[in-house]
Design a protein around this motif. Structure first.
Motif, PDB file in Angstrom:
ATOM      1  N   LEU A   3      -4.780 -11.358  -4.146  1.00  0.00           N
ATOM      2  CA  LEU A   3      -4.400 -10.195  -3.343  1.00  0.00           C
ATOM      3  C   LEU A   3      -4.858  -8.891  -4.011  1.00  0.00           C
TER       4      LEU A   3
ATOM      5  N   ALA B 128       1.954 -13.169   2.115  1.00  0.00           N
ATOM      6  CA  ALA B 128       2.075 -12.294   3.294  1.00  0.00           C
ATOM      7  C   ALA B 128       1.013 -11.197   3.246  1.00  0.00           C
ATOM      8  N   GLY B 129       0.790 -10.645   2.056  1.00  0.00           N
ATOM      9  CA  GLY B 129      -0.220  -9.590   1.899  1.00  0.00           C
ATOM     10  C   GLY B 129      -1.614 -10.098   2.224  1.00  0.00           C
TER      11      GLY B 129
ATOM     12  N   THR C  90      -1.908 -10.628   5.886  1.00  0.00           N
ATOM     13  CA  THR C  90      -1.944  -9.328   6.575  1.00  0.00           C
ATOM     14  C   THR C  90      -3.349  -8.724   6.486  1.00  0.00           C
TER      15      THR C  90
ATOM     16  N   MET D 100       6.924  -5.313  -0.319  1.00  0.00           N
ATOM     17  CA  MET D 100       5.909  -5.314  -1.375  1.00  0.00           C
ATOM     18  C   MET D 100       5.218  -3.952  -1.406  1.00  0.00           C
TER      19      MET D 100
ATOM     20  N   THR E 113       1.997  -5.573   3.604  1.00  0.00           N
ATOM     21  CA  THR E 113       2.437  -6.892   4.093  1.00  0.00           C
ATOM     22  C   THR E 113       2.874  -6.806   5.553  1.00  0.00           C
ATOM     23  N   ASN E 114       2.402  -5.781   6.249  1.00  0.00           N
ATOM     24  CA  ASN E 114       2.806  -5.587   7.639  1.00  0.00           C
ATOM     25  C   ASN E 114       4.323  -5.397   7.769  1.00  0.00           C
TER      26      ASN E 114
ATOM     27  N   ALA F 154       5.410 -12.792  -1.057  1.00  0.00           N
ATOM     28  CA  ALA F 154       4.897 -11.464  -0.706  1.00  0.00           C
ATOM     29  C   ALA F 154       3.374 -11.444  -0.816  1.00  0.00           C
ATOM     30  N   SER F 155       2.854 -12.083  -1.861  1.00  0.00           N
ATOM     31  CA  SER F 155       1.388 -12.118  -2.027  1.00  0.00           C
ATOM     32  C   SER F 155       0.738 -12.846  -0.859  1.00  0.00           C
TER      33      SER F 155
ATOM     34  N   ILE G 290       0.376 -14.454   9.527  1.00  0.00           N
ATOM     35  CA  ILE G 290       1.339 -13.975   8.531  1.00  0.00           C
ATOM     36  C   ILE G 290       2.570 -14.891   8.527  1.00  0.00           C
TER      37      ILE G 290
ATOM     38  N   ILE H 225       3.640 -17.226   5.184  1.00  0.00           N
ATOM     39  CA  ILE H 225       4.944 -17.106   4.518  1.00  0.00           C
ATOM     40  C   ILE H 225       5.632 -18.465   4.472  1.00  0.00           C
TER      41      ILE H 225
END
Ligand SMILES: Cc1ncc(COP(=O)(O)O)c(C=O)c1O
Length: 442
Positions: A94, A331-332, A335, A293, A287-288, A328-329, A67, A71
């Protein structure tokens, strides 16, 4: 990792902290300066075991390499792309990955930046759906007492926590509430689903009789009410709500901001209960917790209802500058990969029996009036100090922090929701520390 040299500002007054006793905090601040896996590091260099996955969101534990890397590289490659009338690949990817793990039938995703925004989005989709279907009279929204659906106007209107509502005027009109399901008299010390209270779902029939189904757009519930203090639904309750909503053409919205992404030992609460809603609200674990998000999932039937009219016209006038933000995407995606690599969306099921036994071993300690659990969520309810609600649990929170354990309290309820990478030794530490504290509480 220790980061005890981090500089703590000596003026804390400018930041008006959220949901915090600001004056108490600023007199004796509690600062985290680093985190790794199951632990935070405080500004004075202590390790604190994370018993709450941050705020119910860091499901894979802290500073997970995939993650962090995703990012950083996304920020360097494509930092931002306009969310309206333009796209970028990772948001689509995502959405596809979320649909892959979601309950069957939830095929489309609207992105948001928080649980609160996801709730507003879901309520607006529900209202607009009925309108595009030619049933514009369906405008009422039904929530539940003690529910938490974030802090925006729609969310506090359908929500049921009085402190979050009473300061803010008359809220949305046309909202009604079902009763909450908490029943200490009959269900105290239940392990898993309480046995009493399925008939509380029939209150929805009463509301339908009062208003007529043709005026009701949607019912929104948390499968397990989290922020209000972990209220676990009675066996059969959610299925009955599903039956009643279906019968009357009312949309069922599950707010899975807490129950989503493995918290109950299944990917979503809907999987745990075998009940699929029409709309599912998520955020936090998506996203943890690392980048804000949220995602709202809707059925194909709902999505398709909007897809008429001229093709150059926007189908749904709603969205945010940061809907599907590239970072964010990324990260998602990282995750969800981490969850998959480590089996985290179902790991809670393996650990739940151990967690349950450990928690219930606290029965009989002073002030404990209930212990309840489901998946990797647990709660210990304390008898309030007479005339001073929330004081006893807050004092437990402060003592736990001093003893190296992060817990969460709501009123006089202690809530536990460790990251899903938790080991049995951590559970022992959580329960051992709490046991010691409970023995010393006034
Ligand atoms: C069920 C539920 N809905 C909505 C929210 C609001 O999420 P956020 O704080 O990200 O706006 C929360 C937050 O705890 C939640 O538990």
């Amino acid at each position: 990792m220790s980061n005890s040299n981090a500089v703590v500002p000596n003026d804390l007054s400018a930041f008006w902290m959220p949901f915090t006793a600001n004056r108490q905090f600023k007199k004796s601040p509690r600062m985290f300066v680093a985190a790794k896996d199951m632990h935070y590091t405080t500004s004075d260099g202590r390790q604190v075991l994370d018993g709450t996955a941050g705020l119910w969101c860091v499901n894979a534990g802290h500073a997970r390499p995939k993650i962090v890397e995703a990012i950083a590289s996304q920020a360097a490659e494509l930092d931002y792309a306009p969310a309206f009338q333009m796209g970028h690949p990772k948001a689509f990817e995502l959405a596809n990955r979320i649909v892959d793990i979601a309950p069957k039938g939830l095929d489309h995703v609207l992105f948001t930046n928080s649980g609160s925004e996801s709730v507003e989005t879901a309520l607006k989709v529900a209202l607009a759906y009925h309108r595009v279907k030619g049933e514009g009279s369906r405008t009422r929204l039904i929530g539940r007492e003690r529910a938490y659906h974030g802090v925006n106007f729609g969310g506090i209107s359908v929500g049921g926590i009085v402190t979050n509502r009473k300061m803010f005027g008359t809220l949305l009109s046309g909202v009604d509430h079902m009763p909450h399901t908490h029943n200490l008299k009959q269900n105290a010390f239940s392990k898993g689903l309480p046995q009493h209270g399925v008939d509380l779902a029939d209150e929805l029939e009463r509301i339908v009789t009062l208003h007529d189904a043709s005026t009701i757009a949607a019912v929104i519930v948390e499968p397990v009410a989290g922020s209000t203090g972990v209220l676990i639904p009675p066996a059969g309750y959610l299925q009955r709500l599903r039956d009643i909503t279906k019968k009357h053409g009312i949309l069922l919205i599950f707010d899975e901001v807490i129950t989503g992404f493995g918290r109950l030992g299944t990917p979503f609460g809907a999987d745990y209960f075998g009940v699929t809603p029409d709309i599912m609200v998520t955020a936090k674990g998506l996203t943890n917790g690392v980048i804000p998000m949220g995602a709202v999932l809707v059925s194909a039937e709902i999505h398709d209802a909007f897809m008429g009219g001229p093709e150059h016209v926007i189908e749904f006038f709603h969205g945010y500058t940061y809907s599907g933000n590239p970072i964010a995407s990324a990260a998602g995606l990282a995750t969800l990969e981490t969850y998959k690599d480590e089996g985290l969306l179902t790991r809670g099921a393996e650990l739940a029996p151990y967690f349950e036994e450990a928690l219930h071993s606290l029965k009989g300690l002073p002030h404990v009036i209930d212990i309840r659990n489901i998946g990797l969520v647990g709660a210990i309810e304390l008898e309030p100090v007479a005339g001073q609600p929330a004081k006893r649990a807050f004092s437990a929170f402060l003592k736990a922090f001093e003893s190296g354990l992060l817990i969460r309290t709501t009123g006089d309820i202690i809530a536990l929701s460790p990251p899903l990478i938790v080991e049995k030794t951590h559970i022992d530490q959580i329960v051992g520390t709490l046991g010691d504290i409970l023995k010393t509480l006034d």
